[in-house]
Motif scaffolding. Structure first.
Motif, short mmCIF file in Angstrom:
data_model
loop_
_atom_site.label_atom_id
_atom_site.label_comp_id
_atom_site.label_asym_id
_atom_site.label_seq_id
_atom_site.Cartn_x
_atom_site.Cartn_y
_atom_site.Cartn_z
N HIS A 156 25.66 42.81 -10.93
CA HIS A 156 24.87 43.79 -11.67
C HIS A 156 24.86 45.14 -10.95
N PRO A 157 25.81 46.00 -11.25
CA PRO A 157 25.85 47.31 -10.58
C PRO A 157 24.67 48.19 -11.00
N ALA A 158 24.26 49.06 -10.09
CA ALA A 158 23.12 49.94 -10.33
C ALA A 158 23.42 51.00 -11.39
N THR A 159 24.67 51.12 -11.79
CA THR A 159 25.02 52.06 -12.87
C THR A 159 24.38 51.67 -14.19
N ASN A 160 23.83 50.45 -14.28
CA ASN A 160 23.13 50.02 -15.50
C ASN A 160 21.71 50.56 -15.59
N TYR A 161 21.25 51.23 -14.55
CA TYR A 161 19.84 51.65 -14.45
C TYR A 161 19.38 52.46 -15.68
N ASP A 162 20.14 53.47 -16.05
CA ASP A 162 19.68 54.40 -17.09
C ASP A 162 19.51 53.73 -18.45
N GLN A 163 20.52 52.94 -18.88
CA GLN A 163 20.40 52.35 -20.21
C GLN A 163 19.32 51.28 -20.27
N LEU A 164 18.98 50.68 -19.14
CA LEU A 164 17.90 49.70 -19.12
C LEU A 164 16.53 50.36 -19.17
N ILE A 165 16.37 51.45 -18.47
CA ILE A 165 15.02 52.02 -18.33
C ILE A 165 14.67 52.98 -19.46
N GLU A 166 15.65 53.53 -20.16
CA GLU A 166 15.34 54.54 -21.19
C GLU A 166 14.41 54.00 -22.27
N PRO A 167 14.66 52.78 -22.84
CA PRO A 167 13.73 52.30 -23.88
C PRO A 167 12.31 52.08 -23.37
N LEU A 168 12.16 51.78 -22.08
CA LEU A 168 10.83 51.60 -21.50
C LEU A 168 10.13 52.95 -21.35
N ARG A 169 10.84 53.92 -20.83
CA ARG A 169 10.24 55.25 -20.62
C ARG A 169 9.84 55.90 -21.94
N SER A 170 10.57 55.62 -23.00
CA SER A 170 10.23 56.19 -24.31
C SER A 170 9.23 55.32 -25.06
N ASP A 171 8.73 54.27 -24.40
CA ASP A 171 7.71 53.37 -24.94
C ASP A 171 8.16 52.73 -26.26
N LYS A 172 9.42 52.38 -26.35
CA LYS A 172 9.93 51.69 -27.53
C LYS A 172 9.81 50.17 -27.41
N VAL A 173 9.81 49.67 -26.18
CA VAL A 173 9.79 48.24 -25.94
C VAL A 173 8.97 47.95 -24.68
N ASP A 174 8.71 46.65 -24.46
CA ASP A 174 8.05 46.20 -23.24
C ASP A 174 9.03 45.54 -22.28
N ILE A 175 10.09 44.96 -22.82
CA ILE A 175 11.10 44.32 -21.98
C ILE A 175 12.48 44.56 -22.58
N VAL A 176 13.45 44.78 -21.70
CA VAL A 176 14.83 45.05 -22.09
C VAL A 176 15.71 43.97 -21.45
N PHE A 177 16.50 43.30 -22.26
CA PHE A 177 17.45 42.30 -21.77
C PHE A 177 18.85 42.90 -21.76
N GLY A 178 19.55 42.78 -20.65
CA GLY A 178 20.93 43.24 -20.61
C GLY A 178 21.85 42.28 -21.34
N SER A 179 22.84 42.81 -22.05
CA SER A 179 23.78 41.97 -22.81
C SER A 179 25.22 42.32 -22.47
N ARG A 180 26.01 41.28 -22.24
CA ARG A 180 27.44 41.46 -22.01
C ARG A 180 28.24 41.41 -23.30
N PHE A 181 27.60 41.11 -24.43
CA PHE A 181 28.32 40.86 -25.67
C PHE A 181 28.09 41.92 -26.74
N MET A 182 27.39 42.99 -26.41
CA MET A 182 27.12 44.01 -27.42
C MET A 182 28.27 44.98 -27.60
N THR A 183 29.21 44.99 -26.65
CA THR A 183 30.42 45.78 -26.81
C THR A 183 31.61 44.89 -26.52
N SER A 184 32.70 45.09 -27.24
CA SER A 184 33.89 44.27 -27.04
C SER A 184 34.49 44.49 -25.66
#
Length: 226
Positions: A86-114
Motif C-alpha cells: 500500500h504505497p502512500a501515494t494513495n493518501y489523497d484519493q482516500l482522504i478527500e471524501p472524508l475531508r469533504s464530509d461525504k462519507v465516514d469510511i473509505v475502502f480502497g479497491s483494486r477492481f475499480m479500474t482495469s
C-alpha cells in the motif's frame, strides 16, 4: 496511519513507515515479538510503536491502533498493510471524501479500474473475485474488493469498528458487517496496490479459503441474530 506488523521483513516495514510518515503520523502495532524493528530509522517524532507481547492477529492489532487513534483526538486514520503493498501515494484519493464530509469510511479497491486489476497476479485475482462474491453475500454490501486492507475513516467509523470481536483475518469481513448495521456512510475508491516478489511469497490465499468460509458463515449467522 495504523500499520499492523507480524513477522514482516524489517526493511519493508521501514520503507512503508517512512513513506506514510511523510504524509501523516504513523502508529506501528507490532503483533508479537519482532526485535529487529527497534532501529533508529523509526525513531521519528511522527512514528509511535505499540507492542503486543504475543501474536493476537491482524484484527486485534488494528483495533489496538484504532483505540490509540481515538485517544489522540485526531480527525482521520488509515489502515495500511505492513508488506509494502500500500504505497502512500494513495493518501489523497482516500482522504478527500472524508475531508469533504461525504462519507465516514473509505475502502480502497483494486477492481475499480482495469489498470489496477490487471496488475494483480492472475491466481490472486481469481481468488479475490470468489472472495468478493462470498463477502458480499455475508455482509449485504456490494463491494468490488472484499479483502483490501487499505482503508480510511473518521472517528465515528473507528468507534464502530472498535466494537468488532474478530482477531484474525475474518475482521476484513466483520468490518463491513459492522458498517452495514450502522448508519455510517461508506464508499470505495480506486487505489494502487504494489505486488512485489516479497509480498507474493506469503502463503497462497487458496489455502485459507475453507477455514475462512466457515468463519464468515458463522459471522453472518451471529450478526443476523442481533
Amino acid at each position: 496511519a495504523i500499520i499492523p506488523c507480524y513477522k514482516e521483513a524489517p526493511e519493508v516495514v521501514r520503507a512503508s513507515v517512512i513513506a506514510w510518515a511523510a504524509k501523516c503520523s504513523v502508529v506501528v502495532v507490532i503483533d508479537g515479538e519482532q526485535e529487529a524493528l527497534r532501529l533508529p530509522e523509526l525513531e521519528l517524532d511522527q512514528v509511535t510503536l505499540l507492542r503486543q507481547e504475543t501474536n493476537q492477529g491482524q484484527g486485534a492489532a488494528i483495533r489496538r491502533g484504532l483505540a490509540y487513534f481515538l485517544a489522540q483526538d485526531l480527525n482521520y486514520c488509515f489502515t495500511v498493510d505492513a508488506d509494502g503493498q500500500h504505497p502512500a501515494t494513495n493518501y489523497d484519493q482516500l482522504i478527500e471524501p472524508l475531508r469533504s464530509d461525504k462519507v465516514d469510511i473509505v475502502f480502497g479497491s483494486r477492481f475499480m479500474t482495469s489498470t489496477s486489476a490487471s496488475r494483480i497476479p492472475s491466481l490472486r485475482r481469481a481468488v479475490l473475485r470468489v472472495a468478493r462474491s462470498f463477502n458480499n453475500f455475508v455482509t449485504g454490501l456490494r463491494m468490488s474488493d472484499a479483502h483490501n486492507g487499505l482503508r480510511a475513516m473518521n472517528q465515528a467509523a473507528a468507534q464502530c469498528l472498535l466494537q468488532g470481536k474478530e482477531a484474525r483475518m475474518a475482521h476484513a469481513t466483520e468490518f463491513p458487517l459492522l458498517i452495514a448495521q450502522s448508519s455510517l456512510r461508506w464508499r470505495e475508491v480506486p487505489v494502487q496496490v504494489r505486488y512485489t516478489a516479497y509480498s507474493q511469497r506469503k502463503p497462497s490465499p487458496l489455502l485459507r479459503i475453507p477455514a475462512l468460509a466457515v468463519q464468515l458463515l458463522r459471522l453472518k449467522f451471529k450478526y443476523e441474530r442481533r
